[in-house]
Design a protein around this motif. Structure first.
Motif: not given
Length: 408
Positions: A124-129, A262-268
């Motif tokens: 199951a493909a994960d999202s790009p984020q 922190e930046a990438h996780f915060g946008r998920h």
């Protein structure tokens, strides 16, 4: 339907196409990359009936990540990630001689998805984020592991020729310890460090009670210890300087990657729910999200998520004999993060603490009780993600929730 076995290597793929009767239709070795995936699409098109949906093409491959798998999923094929251990066991059904080759492995994978796809895990493909979070979170954790290994090598080296440094500096990764060791990596040079030099390093490291600590460090560096020959000290000092420079670089890059995590996780979109769980902060939450992924429907139930996490026990029963054991085959990064969450949850959640204490009262050892707590927390996380609701202490640890978790 069309069944495809894909035995992948770093620079090529051995593929075999098989029909529903188990008859081989085609076999090829394809290069990695755009040319290879284009030729695979063409090969599938030659043997797929006109008007047949792409999901009628069932592919078995021993990985669930990488651009090749992403291309297969993007083409709407049904892609199954086969555990290499499963493939090895299945290979024994085809041969007892122990013979093995890449084309033969492709045949095994094709036959495996033809006969047992209902037993395998569909990719199951994960999202790009989520993929972006995984990239930076794994790189951050890898650098932390590398820092630990480098620190242990430095500690071993100092024990061989400069034991006073180990008494003077409790934390070899601290900025003051690295600064002073870089300035004086030899016992004789370190003994000459003035109190003001030590105080300055402690001040730059923002230490408290600088004067007392400076006195202690200077006394430790000047204490009598067994010494090696000066030539040997000089050789060891060179290795110490190298290790210190590596540690300094690792410290800088770990801090930079932490900001990226922190930046990438915060946008998920799942960040708020994950962060609401007890014992989880931003970095730990990013690791948990990265290893579980965010594809909806990947885990059919809380039990499926627990099994993937490796927190649920394995029961081996035969006749009157029954053994319940921990899972030793698991995702090391995920189990490490979940164990850390469970430990932190002991002080962050009264319900988690009470759950842990009940298992300890039954005679369970600390690690086993912590693993049980981690297993329960995975179930709670699954429920929160499925219902899209943040963690609630009263709901998570209510008697009804405990019964449901036990059943799962």
């Amino acid at each position: 339907m069309l069944f495809v076995g894909d035995d992948w290597a770093q620079d090529h793929h051995d593929v075999e196409l098989m029909n529903q009767a188990g008859k081989r239709l085609a076999r090829a070795r394809l290069p990695e990359g755009v040319d290879g995936i284009t030729r695979l699409h063409a090969l599938i098109g030659e043997h797929l009936d006109a008007g047949t949906a792409a999901d009628a093409v069932v592919i078995g491959i021993e990985t669930d990540r990488g651009p090749w798998v992403a291309a297969l999923v993007a083409a709407s094929y049904s892609v199954y990630a086969v555990n290499p251990l499963q493939a090895a066991r299945y290979r024994d059904r085809h041969t007892v001689s122990g013979a093995k080759s890449d084309p033969a492995d492709a045949h095994v994978l094709a036959d495996m998805v033809r006969a047992d796809s209902h037993q395998l895990r569909l990719v199951a493909a994960d999202s790009p984020q989520a993929e972006a979070v995984k990239v930076v979170a794994r790189a951050h954790k890898t650098l932390i592991w590398e820092r630990t290994r480098t620190t242990q090598r430095l500690r071993h080296s100092l024990r061989e020729y400069f034991p006073a440094a180990l008494e003077a500096f409790e934390d070899l990764t601290a900025s003051d310890a690295l600064e002073l060791l870089a300035k004086a990596p030899e016992p004789v040079a370190a003994a000459r460090l003035s109190r003001n030099q030590i105080r300055a390093a402690l001040t730059r490291a923002r230490r408290r009670d600088v004067d007392t600590k400076a006195t202690r460090v200077q006394a430790a560096l000047r204490a009598d210890h067994l010494r090696r020959d000066v030539v040997i000290d000089a050789a060891y000092a060179a290795t110490t300087r190298a290790s210190i420079q590596i540690l300094i670089t690792l410290q800088e890059q770990i801090a930079e990657l932490a900001a990226q995590v922190e930046a990438h996780f915060g946008r998920h979109p799942d960040a708020e729910i994950v962060l609401s769980q007890p014992g989880i902060g931003v970095i730990l939450g990013a690791r948990v999200l990265a290893e579980f992924g965010d594809a909806r429907g990947r885990y059919a139930s809380a039990k499926a998520r627990k099994n993937y996490a490796g927190t649920s026990p394995i029961t081996r029963a035969s006749g009157k004999k029954k053994i319940v054991a921990a899972r030793f085959v698991h995702n090391d990064r995920l189990i490490d993060s979940l164990a850390q969450q469970a430990f932190c949850a002991l002080t962050a959640s009264p319900g988690a603490r009470a759950y842990y204490d009940r298992h300890r009262a039954r005679g369970m050892e600390h690690r086993a009780a912590l693993r049980q707590l981690a297993n329960r927390l995975v179930g709670i996380l699954h429920g929160c993600l499925e219902t899209r609701t943040p963690y609630n202490e009263a709901t998570a640890w209510s008697p009804g929730a405990a019964d449901q978790a036990t059943a799962a």
